[in-house]
Each structure stands twice: as C-alpha cells, then as structure tokens.
Scaffold this active site. Structure first.
Site, short mmCIF file in Angstrom:
data_model
loop_
_atom_site.label_atom_id
_atom_site.label_comp_id
_atom_site.label_asym_id
_atom_site.label_seq_id
_atom_site.Cartn_x
_atom_site.Cartn_y
_atom_site.Cartn_z
N CYS A 197 -4.16 -14.73 -26.03
CA CYS A 197 -3.15 -15.79 -26.00
C CYS A 197 -1.96 -15.35 -26.83
O CYS A 197 -2.12 -14.97 -28.00
CB CYS A 197 -3.76 -17.07 -26.56
N CYS A 231 -1.83 -17.84 -30.03
CA CYS A 231 -2.81 -17.93 -31.11
C CYS A 231 -3.71 -16.70 -31.22
O CYS A 231 -4.50 -16.60 -32.16
CB CYS A 231 -3.66 -19.19 -30.96
N CYS A 288 -4.97 -22.82 -23.00
CA CYS A 288 -5.76 -22.24 -24.09
C CYS A 288 -6.45 -23.38 -24.84
O CYS A 288 -5.80 -24.32 -25.27
CB CYS A 288 -4.85 -21.46 -25.03
N CYS A 312 -5.05 -23.56 -28.73
CA CYS A 312 -3.70 -23.98 -29.15
C CYS A 312 -2.98 -24.77 -28.07
O CYS A 312 -1.82 -25.11 -28.23
CB CYS A 312 -2.88 -22.77 -29.57
N CYS A 320 -4.59 -17.63 -11.92
CA CYS A 320 -3.24 -17.13 -11.73
C CYS A 320 -2.46 -17.43 -13.01
O CYS A 320 -2.12 -18.58 -13.28
CB CYS A 320 -2.63 -17.83 -10.52
ZN LIG Z 1 -3.84 -20.05 -27.69
#
Ligand SMILES: [Zn+2]
Length: 133
Positions: A47, A50, A96, A99, A119
């Site tokens: 990510c 984060c 995510c 976060c 995607c």
């Molecule tokens: Zn994240």
C-alpha cells in the site's frame, strides 16, 4: 488484528504525491497504462499509504486493461471489499483494511484459480522486489 492507521486528509496529502492522494484518498482512478509497468521479478506490492503488503507477484496477470491485475490478495493481507454503486455501475470497491486507501475494484471475470480480477490502480501500489530484503 487492529492496527488501523488513521490520518487527516492533510496529513495524507503531505505524505503522498498529488496523483497518489487523488486515487487512494479520494477514490480516483488513474488512466489505463499509467503505471502497469512494474518489473516482472519476484516481489510484493505494498500500500503506497501505509506499507501493508497487499498483493504478490505470482498472483499478477496481464489483463490487457492497462491496470495492474491480480487473481487474489497476498496471504494475510487485510483488504476490505464493499459494494460501489457510483457512476451508474454496480461494482465491488477494494480498499486497504489498514488505512482505508482506495485501491481499485474486483470483478468476477478473472482467470483461474479464483476467477477474480482485482483491478488495482498502480499508483496505489509500491513494488518491492524480493531480493531487496
Ligand atoms: Zn494502506
């Protein structure tokens, strides 16, 4: 596991590029072929907000769409999926779990083994080659 990360929009804005901010924090979508040029080497995709590992290279496939596509999240990845009815479409948004960054959408038209196609916006991902650790 409860290691949720929460920051104000202003804090995220300071940590991210303007494009990454628009996509991850404002549910934007990058144009196709913006960032599907990751090296085809072993590694994982984290990510951009984060640092959580979200996807791994063996699950990436070329969907021809111009967006990084995966058959499934990485093992133990905290990912959330919820219905998204924006733009007159019924899609499943992927975020995510740590976060709440917007990552992309998941569609039921992917290849084996899952039949799913995650995607994902490449600008929401940070690729880490396996040999760097
Ligand atoms: Zn994240």
């Amino acid at each position: 596991m409860t290691d949720k990360i929460s920051r104000t929009p202003e804090e995220w804005r300071q940590r991210l590029t303007p494009e990454a901010f628009r996509i991850t924090r404002e549910a934007g979508t990058e144009r196709p072929f913006t960032r599907d040029n990751f090296p085809k080497t072993p590694g994982d995709f984290r990510c951009v907000c984060c640092g959580q590992t979200l996807f791994a290279m063996p699950d990436k496939f070329d969907s021809g769409t111009g967006w990084p596509s995966f058959t499934q999240p990485a093992r133990d990845a905290q990912i959330e999926e919820r219905e998204d009815r924006s733009l007159f479409m019924r899609r499943t948004e992927v975020t995510c779990g740590r976060c709440d960054a917007h990552l992309g959408h998941v569609f039921p038209d992917g290849p084996a083994p899952t039949g799913l196609r995650y995607c994902i916006n490449g600008l929401a991902l940070d690729f880490r080659p396996a040999d760097e650790e």
